[in-house]
Design an enzyme around this catalytic site. Structure first.
Site, PDB file in Angstrom:
ATOM      1  N   HIS A   1       5.163  -6.764   5.820  1.00 11.49           N
ATOM      2  CA  HIS A   1       5.725  -8.105   6.024  1.00 11.49           C
ATOM      3  C   HIS A   1       6.318  -8.635   4.722  1.00 11.49           C
ATOM      4  CE1 HIS A   1       1.569  -8.924   4.770  1.00 11.49           C
ATOM      5  NE2 HIS A   1       1.995 -10.091   4.337  1.00 11.49           N
TER       6      HIS A   1
ATOM      7  N   ASP B   1       3.415 -10.169  -2.266  1.00  6.68           N
ATOM      8  CA  ASP B   1       2.419  -9.189  -2.667  1.00  6.68           C
ATOM      9  C   ASP B   1       2.467  -7.939  -1.780  1.00  6.68           C
ATOM     10  OD1 ASP B   1       1.500 -10.714  -0.570  1.00  6.68           O
ATOM     11  OD2 ASP B   1      -0.607 -10.434  -1.072  1.00  6.68           O
ATOM     12  N   HIS B   2       3.433  -7.917  -0.864  1.00  3.41           N
ATOM     13  CA  HIS B   2       3.619  -6.707  -0.059  1.00  3.41           C
ATOM     14  C   HIS B   2       5.006  -6.112  -0.236  1.00  3.41           C
ATOM     15  CE1 HIS B   2      -0.152  -6.866   2.352  1.00  3.41           C
ATOM     16  NE2 HIS B   2      -0.123  -8.098   1.899  1.00  3.41           N
TER      17      HIS B   2
ATOM     18  N   ASP C   1      -1.270  -7.288   6.602  1.00  3.74           N
ATOM     19  CA  ASP C   1      -2.102  -8.460   6.828  1.00  3.74           C
ATOM     20  C   ASP C   1      -1.962  -8.831   8.295  1.00  3.74           C
ATOM     21  OD1 ASP C   1      -2.588  -8.357   4.213  1.00  3.74           O
ATOM     22  OD2 ASP C   1      -1.520 -10.193   3.659  1.00  3.74           O
TER      23      ASP C   1
ATOM     24  N   GLU D   1      -6.778  -4.499   6.111  1.00  7.58           N
ATOM     25  CA  GLU D   1      -7.027  -5.496   5.074  1.00  7.58           C
ATOM     26  C   GLU D   1      -8.420  -6.075   5.291  1.00  7.58           C
ATOM     27  OE1 GLU D   1      -6.527  -9.330   5.189  1.00  7.58           O
ATOM     28  OE2 GLU D   1      -5.533  -9.607   7.119  1.00  7.58           O
TER      29      GLU D   1
ATOM     30  N   HIS E   1      -7.159  -4.555   0.194  1.00 13.73           N
ATOM     31  CA  HIS E   1      -6.759  -5.950   0.196  1.00 13.73           C
ATOM     32  C   HIS E   1      -7.978  -6.860   0.373  1.00 13.73           C
ATOM     33  CE1 HIS E   1      -4.398  -9.546   1.157  1.00 13.73           C
ATOM     34  NE2 HIS E   1      -3.344  -8.892   0.736  1.00 13.73           N
TER      35      HIS E   1
ATOM     36  N   HIS F   1      -0.031 -13.120  11.583  1.00 13.55           N
ATOM     37  CA  HIS F   1       0.050 -13.428  10.153  1.00 13.55           C
ATOM     38  C   HIS F   1       1.277 -14.247   9.774  1.00 13.55           C
ATOM     39  CE1 HIS F   1      -1.130 -13.193   6.057  1.00 13.55           C
ATOM     40  NE2 HIS F   1       0.006 -12.607   5.712  1.00 13.55           N
TER      41      HIS F   1
ATOM     42  N   HIS G   1       5.698 -11.106   2.587  1.00 13.08           N
ATOM     43  CA  HIS G   1       5.026 -11.736   1.458  1.00 13.08           C
ATOM     44  C   HIS G   1       5.234 -10.897   0.196  1.00 13.08           C
ATOM     45  CE1 HIS G   1       2.126 -14.444   3.900  1.00 13.08           C
ATOM     46  NE2 HIS G   1       3.242 -15.065   3.568  1.00 13.08           N
TER      47      HIS G   1
END
Lengths: 600, 963
Positions: free
Chosen positions: A68, A72-73, A178, A203, A414, A157, A70
């Site tokens: 996705h 941090d991904h 996530d 996660e 995660h 999410h 975000h």
């Protein structure tokens, strides 16, 4: 021994910079390519040198999958593909593909323009990187190459978040990214079928939390907002541009609609506006309610929520304002906060977690006097509320997903090590599957026993089926045939056909066995006794007494002869072919036990 | 068989004729009706399978009479043997099934053939279809044990087929026809009954999910047919709960539910422990677990079934609402628990502080069980589900369980209250209704009430009204609660003034339920002051009326309350008691002698005085024939007046009083008409005066229609009397016309029509004629032969004398009678601002009306719009516009579209509601009427409309379109 190897480059016993390498049946896949919020040095990106020491990235990796948008991904994606160098395919869902570049660009701006970093990826790099992206649909099976295939499942999410199944032959790995197991106001719940993967990488942000029902939180939130605006106060809701912001907007919008309220709601312009546009487009990714009603009205076309202008903050009367960023550390939300903090009628609602050191954290921990830059002291008279709206699965949700997918083993990423440990125990205890939680750089090796498909001729199958009595599902059945391995294909055929195909002649293989019997009578009589004994014991076999004095059971021949030395002992000669091995050995064992005492 | 014979016969024609008798039997069959012959010819003509299929398809479109079914079946079977194409055979097989369902045809004769062809069939699809046919045959003959056994036997044989379709059908057959009783016909023809359950149970583990589903369905079918399932099935079914396929799981859930209802008390062991629990509890736990299944179909199914498991022990039941929260391995309290605590600590819910929900005690990691196999949190999950179907099912289940267990009701309250904020309106509405249903088991806490009341601002009228209904029957625990409710309701009133009536009603109940809680609030509510006189509030303020309604209703059972009233309150009471008598009860006020209150206490044990009065006045009237006409008229007038007034005063007697008054009115009109002098004057002289008589006749007709169709609960005896009255009116009309018109021709037709009507009356009410001794129609029927023969002038003369001589019929009063009534709430008709719209376009007018005692309003109630130019427009509201808030009550909320050409100035249109009637509905139908014996001119069906609401005027202004 075939195996699956998993090495987290990031997110191993940690939150942030998700990046997991998976080797499955000779294919290498990289799951997510994120950055770490907590660092500003080299540690913010995954350590790709782990891969590059054995050559170029493109040679090593078969594909990259982004779960996705975000950061941090996906934050390290341009760095990875353009600066380190990767030319293979990058897979993500359509909404992720649309929103990802916006966030990357924003991230770049802050890093380069605000912080003045050099040697950072450029806008062009983001564009080039996005050209390598292949978009996938939900539940669409994408063939990466002849053997490797991937499939996306809905993850909740954020808009476009997906779980991915990576499959080579009969081996498979599911990576959840996530996900959220409880639906919210704009997204549905994660769902996966019983795909029974070899490994589930999940996660575990909330590994040790079981959350309360969402409704209470929503109700509290709405009630507080409503009460404040009724009093004539102003409500400030600091949010990050994407994700929760839309959820809260939908929540307030529907509430306003239901309650017929007229108080204006404002939304800070810029990034959020752009993002809302995509939310309008990807209706199929939202929850049931929005999907069902969008024909009448697209819920993201807000009726009550208008764009915010800096000047509006000084307007008299009640209003609700969503402003970025979410932790009140800078920007518009902080400006508005300063203007409104002095009035006790106003309210600020923090919808998420705040990092230590930010204004958000200070006011949440109860500080009423804030020191701003320039030695100013700001007295906070407005009410401060905290509402936790989080879109991760809690411990129960994680267990639920594991239960749905029924994996052979589970791997946790995660999350924090201590919390993971608890969940690991629980998973092992309740599902009786092995569970791993590798740290960054640590490799988990998982032996697999892949099933090998074998073709069987229909004739043989039908023949063997006919012998069975009742259909017994899912039970192994004994089957006689010949396995032919030719050019890496396996076939099961009947032995006659195998002989014919391979041009071999059949050899007869006979076993003979002597059984000594204590019997003083004549051979003929012994044979007769054997015959009657067998006739009695083996009711469903064809037992015959031949005129030449021998006994046959199906194709097994039994002859009685006198012992050359001891006339009191008779020797039974039992002879059977290889095919009748089972019956033959049974017979010998039976005869070895001796004959029943005949009524003499 | 027959086909075989036939084949052989054809062959034998060429050889030697040996079996004469067989030919004859065959011939008999061939001489069946032409239908089969035509089909035979068609099928023989068909050159290709596709052709044959076409013929069959065409044939299937037309119905076949029961007599010719057998012939057709023979033809089809014959063709079946010859046919090589499986698709044609399939169609034939399906036709056989259809034909054997024909009413009046006994299919046992074709069963042998069907089984016969089944044995030689190779195609799996055709096999499946044939089994379906057998099923049709078998279900047609439920009594024939031998056939059933035979069919079961056939099904068992084919169970091992490799095709899932065939196995499916076999299982279906077993489920529908298999029986358990082994003893009854132990071996008719050597067929032993099998243990059907065992056989079906074996297929629970079939490799094909469709077959597994069919097996479970067959088992359920057995249960439905009244066979008791074995308890052993339970374990098998439990295994199926973890099946890969949703339809299997869904069916398995049902099966488990069935078994749990059959053997609730038996004990089952808990795996991996030595404990044992009741089967119903175990099943409950398992079904609860399915509420978090991956497929929403299964979730809905599971949630629905949970509601009907009432035998489950309370311990398990309460677990369904339990979800142990934790945060970072420490126990956390739910928001519900916190709210409760806040409440019990005497503090208002003050909003959450940062860290308010901070977790408290540490949890032992070993003790936490993340996926309890039991019922834990099933409803918590169900209510949070993604699909609203599941949520609704969960709410319904909660409702049913809470109704049977008060302690559970108390516990589930928090969750229901939460559902009031669901995003889907249907779910919100459902949960409000649920709450109302369980409201006698619960008392709302203040914080819960707060949440409930917040919904009052909802913009959906349905939600608000449902909530008002809920508040009507809610128990509130504190006086603050009452105050809160009142404040919120007043807010609601201010925001949505149209809710006025609903809110007043709500407050009426709220007051009468909680008199002691209202008492301490009275000074505040009336804003009285111990020393100062306060300003008198505005009597027309709906909010003030609302407050008064609450207080007066509370005061009814709280005698100390009136002492707190100030002077103007008493005045307002008197006013409201008169104007809103349905909302304000009679109070015993100090210092004021309320006559009714003292009197009523004395007479209470006796019969209701007003009932007596009604009876007496009617009796008086019915002895009328002995009085002279003048006195009769006066008495009638008096009685009518009395009855009308009584109807206004006593709402429960209104129906009866109005009904009788109307009847008397008719009689009065008739008497008056006959008293006219005109009858004595020669015909040409009274042309002008005859108005009165003919108007009377017309009015009587109208009134009789009203009597017949506007009252619910009218029985046949009344209908006879009403029709009789109408007949008299028609006779009157005929006489008047005869006297006023010249020439005989029009009269001739009228006479004939009248006589036909008399005839019709006689037929319809032949059973009741004995009650009509001495009446108009009685005499008329005596003279019928003479009338038929005589000329119109003579008929008129006879009628006239008979009308005068006829006696007054006694109208028996029905048990329950209610007058249909309607009130238009909106438009209110008070607005001075015209509704402006461009001429030629339409404007939508919202109409909101309540209907009382209207049967089947969807088809009878119409809206009429009357324009000033006399143009009338009738609008049929959609069935969905009617809501049914209570028994006998309906609510019409609809939109009426108005349009007109341009006017120069605004003008008023009238909107009213009409009750459409159709006499066909009431008069019993006789077969001879349909047979065409009665000529169509006779009004066997009278259609018309009765206005039954006060017209409301709406000011509109169609403007000319601007260019």
């Amino acid at each position: 021994m075939p195996e699956i190897r998993v090495t987290p480059l990031g997110a191993g016993q940690d939150v942030g910079r998700s990046c997991i390498l998976v080797s499955i049946a000779g294919k290498n896949v990289m799951l997510d390519c994120g950055m770490h919020m907590g660092y500003n040095d080299d540690r913010r990106f995954p350590d790709f040198s782990y891969i590059t020491q054995s050559g170029r990235l493109t040679d090593f990796l078969d594909c990259v999958i982004i779960s996705h948008f975000h950061l941090d991904h996906c934050g390290a994606l341009p760095y990875f593909s353009e600066m380190v160098g990767y030319d293979g395919p990058i897979y993500m869902t359509h909404p992720t593909q649309a929103i990802c570049p916006i966030l990357l660009e924003d991230y770049r701006k802050i890093a380069v323009d605000k912080k003045g970093e050099a040697n950072f990826f450029t806008s062009q790099m983001i564009k080039d990187c996005m050209k390598k992206v292949v978009a996938v649909h939900l539940h669409q099976t994408v063939q990466v190459d002849d053997e490797l295939e991937i499939k996306a499942y809905y993850a909740g999410h954020v808009l476009g978040a997906a779980m991915f199944q990576i499959k080579v032959g009969s081996e498979s790995v599911v990576y959840t990214g996530d996900y959220n197991m409880t639906p919210d106001r704009h997204l549905g719940a994660a769902w996966i079928d019983k795909c029974r993967p070899n490994l589930l990488i999940t996660e575990s942000t909330y590994a040790t939390t079981i959350r309360d029902s969402k409704r209470c939180r929503e109700r509290d939130f709405l009630k507080k907002v409503h009460e404040t605006v009724e009093r004539g106060g102003k409500v400030l809701i600091p949010v990050f541009a994407l994700g929760r912001a839309q959820e809260l907007c939908i929540l307030l919008e529907t509430f306003w609609e239901r309650m017929n309220l007229k108080v204006p709601i404002y939304f800070s312009t810029g990034l959020t506006e752009k993002a809302n546009h995509y939310y309008k487009l990807f209706i199929t990714w939202t929850n049931q309610k929005i999907r069902k009603t969008f024909v009448q009205r697209n819920m993201f076309e807000f009726k009550h929520i208008k764009a915010f202008d800096r000047a509006f903050a000084d307007n008299p009367g009640p209003m609700v304002v969503f402003a970025t960023p979410g932790m009140l550390h800078a920007g518009q939300s902080l400006q508005i906060f300063r203007k409104w903090a002095g009035n006790e009628k106003n309210m600020v609602i923090m919808p998420g977690y705040c990092v230590q050191g930010t204004v958000g954290h200070k006011i949440l921990s109860g500080q009423r006097k804030l020191e701003m830059e320039g030695r100013q002291v700001l007295e906070v008279k407005m009410q401060v509320e905290y509402m936790s709206f989080s879109a991760h699965a809690d411990a129960k949700g994680i267990m639920q997903l594991v239960g749905q997918a029924e994996p052979e083993s589970v791997l946790l990423v995660h999350g924090e090590a201590k919390k993971m440990e608890f969940l690991r125990q629980k998973i092992e205890q309740e599902f009786r599957v092995s569970c791993y939680m590798p740290a960054n750089g640590e490799t988990v090796t998982l032996p697999t026993s892949p099933s090998i498909p074998v073709g069987i001729s229909l004739g043989l199958l039908k023949r063997e089926m006919a012998q069975g009595l009742l259909p017994e599902a899912k039970k192994p059945r004994l089957l006689h045939g010949t396995l032919i391995m030719k050019d890496s294909s396996f076939r099961l055929v009947s032995s006659e056909q195998a002989l014919k195909e391979l041009g071999l002649t059949e050899h007869q293989l006979r076993f003979t066995c002597r059984v000594h019997l204590q019997d003083t009578r004549k051979e003929q009589e012994t044979a007769l006794r054997v015959y009657s004994h067998l006739k009695n014991t083996l009711k469903d076999h064809c037992v015959q007494h031949l005129p030449d004095g021998s006994v046959t059971v199906e194709s097994i021949l039994i002859q009685a002869a006198a012992h050359s030395e001891d006339p009191g002992t008779k020797v039974l000669l039992v002879s059977w072919t290889y095919q009748d091995e089972e019956l033959g050995s049974f017979l010998t064992a039976l005869l070895k036990n001796g004959l029943p005492q005949a009524p003499s | 068989m027959a086909a075989h014979l036939k084949k052989r016969v054809y062959e034998e024609f060429t050889k030697v004729v040996q079996q004469q008798e067989e030919i004859t039997t065959k011939k008999l069959r061939l001489t069946k009706p032409s239908k089969s012959a035509a089909l035979h010819i068609d099928l023989c003509k068909a050159t290709s399978p596709a052709d044959a299929l076409q013929y069959l398809l065409q044939f299937a479109r037309k119905p076949v009479e029961a007599e010719s079914v057998e012939g057709v079946v023979r033809i089809l079977l014959e063709h079946y043997y010859k046919e090589n194409d499986p698709s044609v055979r399939l169609k034939i097989a399906s036709l056989l099934g259809l034909l054997s369902k024909t009413a009046g045809f006994s299919p046992d004769c074709i069963m042998d053939d069907a089984i016969n062809i089944l044995q030689n069939e190779k195609s799996h699809q055709v096999l499946a279809q044939l089994l379906d046919t057998l099923l049709a045959i078998g279900s047609k003959l439920p009594e024939n044990q031998a056939i059933q056994l035979r069919l079961v036997d056939v099904a068992c044989k084919h169970l091992t087929d490799t095709s899932h379709g065939v196995r499916n059908k076999c299982l279906q057959l077993l489920g529908n026809l298999g029986s358990l009783e082994k003893s009854v016909t132990k071996d008719a023809e050597g067929l032993t009954a099998r243990d059907v359950q065992k056989i079906i149970g074996d297929y629970f583990s079939d490799q094909d999910p469709r077959v597994r589903t069919a097996a479970i369905k067959a088992m359920l079918q057995l249960h439905e047919r009244g066979l008791k399932l074995h308890q052993t099935i339970y374990n098998q079914a439990c295994k199926l709960l973890s099946d890969d396929y949703e339809q299997v799981r869904s069916a398995a859930v049902q099966l488990i539910w069935v078994v749990s209802q059959l053997y609730p008390e038996s004990i089952v062991p808990i795996p991996s422990s030595n404990e044992e629990i009741r089967l119903v509890d175990d099943a409950f736990g398992k079904i609860c677990h399915m509420v978090s299944d991956g497929s929403w179909v299964v979730r809905v199914q599971a949630a629905k079934l949970l509601g009907s498991m009432e035998q489950v022990s309370s311990h398990f039941l309460e677990q369904t609402l339990d979800k142990k929260l934790m945060s970072d391995l420490r126990r956390k309290r739910t928001a519900h628990e916190r709210a409760k605590e806040l409440y019990s600590s005497g503090e208002f819910s003050s909003g959450r502080k940062w860290g308010d929900d901070a977790p408290k005690e540490e949890i032992d990691t070993g003790a936490v069980n993340l996926i309890e196999s039991g019922a834990c949190g099933a409803f918590v999950h169900g209510l949070e589900d993604e699909m609203y179907e599941v949520r609704i099912a969960a709410v319904e289940a909660l409702c049913m369980l809470a109704q049977s267990s008060p302690s559970f009701a108390e516990k589930c309250l928090d969750f229901l209250v939460d559902m009031f904020n669901d995003e889907i309106e249907e779910v919100r509405l459902q949960s409000i209704h649920t709450m109302r249903k369980i409201s006698n088991n619960i008392t709302l806490r203040e914080d819960q009430l707060d949440t409930v009341l917040a919904v009052l601002e909802d913009s959906s009228r349905d939600i608000r009204e449902a909530l008002h209904e809920l508040l009507c029957c809610t128990n509130v625990s504190t006086k603050e609660g009452i105050h809160l409710a009142l404040v919120e309701l007043l807010k609601n009133l201010a925001k949505y003034p149209t809710d006025r009536d609903s809110i007043w009603k709500c407050l009426k109940f709220l007051g009468s339920r909680h008199p002691t809680l209202v008492l301490p609030l009275v000074p505040e509510l009336l804003s009285t002051h111990p020393f100062f006189d306060t300003a008198e509030p505005d009597m027309d303020d709906p909010a003030y009326i609302a407050v008064l309604v609450l207080i007066f209703n509370a005061a009814k059972t709280c005698p100390t309350m009136p002492a707190l009233f100030s002077d103007h309150t008493f005045r307002h009471y008197a006013y409201l008691r008169d104007s809103l008598s349905h909302l304000v009860p009679a109070l015993r006020l100090p210092g004021r002698k309320l006559v009714s209150s003292t009197v009523s206490s004395n007479i209470a044990p006796h019969e209701d005085p007003s009932q007596q009065f009604l009876q007496q006045s009617l009796d008086r009237v019915y002895s009328l024939q002995h009085l002279d006409p003048q006195g009769a008229q006066e008495l009638l007038e008096l009685t009518i007046r009395d009855l009308q007034r009584l109807g206004e005063l006593q709402s429960e007697l209104a129906g009866v009083a109005d009904f009788s008054a109307t009847y008397l009115q008719c009689q009065l009109l008739l008497i008056k008409a006959l008293q006219e002098k005109l009858w004595n004057v020669a015909a040409p002289l009274y042309l002008k005066q005859s108005d009165l008589a003919s108007a009377a006749a017309k009015q009587i007709m109208e009134e009789t229609y009203k009597m017949e169709f506007m009252y619910s609960g009218v029985e046949n005896k009344q209908v006879v009397i009403i029709h009789h009255m109408r007949l008299q009116a028609k006779a009157l009309q005929l006489i008047v016309t005869a006297r006023t018109t010249r020439g005989v021709d029009p009269l001739f037709g009228m006479c004939e029509k009248f006589l036909q009507e008399v005839d019709f009356f006689q037929r319809c009410f032949i059973a009741d004629l004995s009650h009509l001794q001495d009446s108009f129609v009685d005499k008329l029927l005596d003279l019928m032969p003479r009338l038929m023969a005589s000329k119109p002038a003579e008929v008129v003369k006879i009628l006239q004398t008979m009308l005068r001589q006829s006696t007054f019929l006694h109208l028996p009063l029905p048990e329950q009678i209610h007058k249909a009534s309607a009130t238009i709430i909106e438009p209110a008709g008070e607005s001075d601002n015209p509704l402006r719209f461009t001429s030629g376009l339409v404007v939508a007018l919202d109409v909101d009306a309540t209907l009382e005692h209207v049967q089947d309003p969807q088809s009878t109630v119409k809206v009429q719009v009357l324009y000033p130019d006399g143009q009338a427009q009738m609008i049929h509201p959609k069935p969905a516009d009617f809501r049914n808030p209570g028994p006998g009550r309906h609510r019409l909320i609809t939109q009426v579209y108005l349009s007109h050409t341009a006017w120069t100035e605004p003008c008023q249109v009238e909107v009213r509601l009409l009750l459409a009637y159709n006499s066909n509905a009431r008069i019993p139908k006789f077969p001879w009427i349909e047979g065409g014996e009665v000529s169509p001119q006779v009004e066997t069906s009278i259609e018309g409309t009765i206005p039954f609401s006060k017209p409301v005027k709406v000011y509109i202004m169609p403007k000319p379109a601007r260019r």
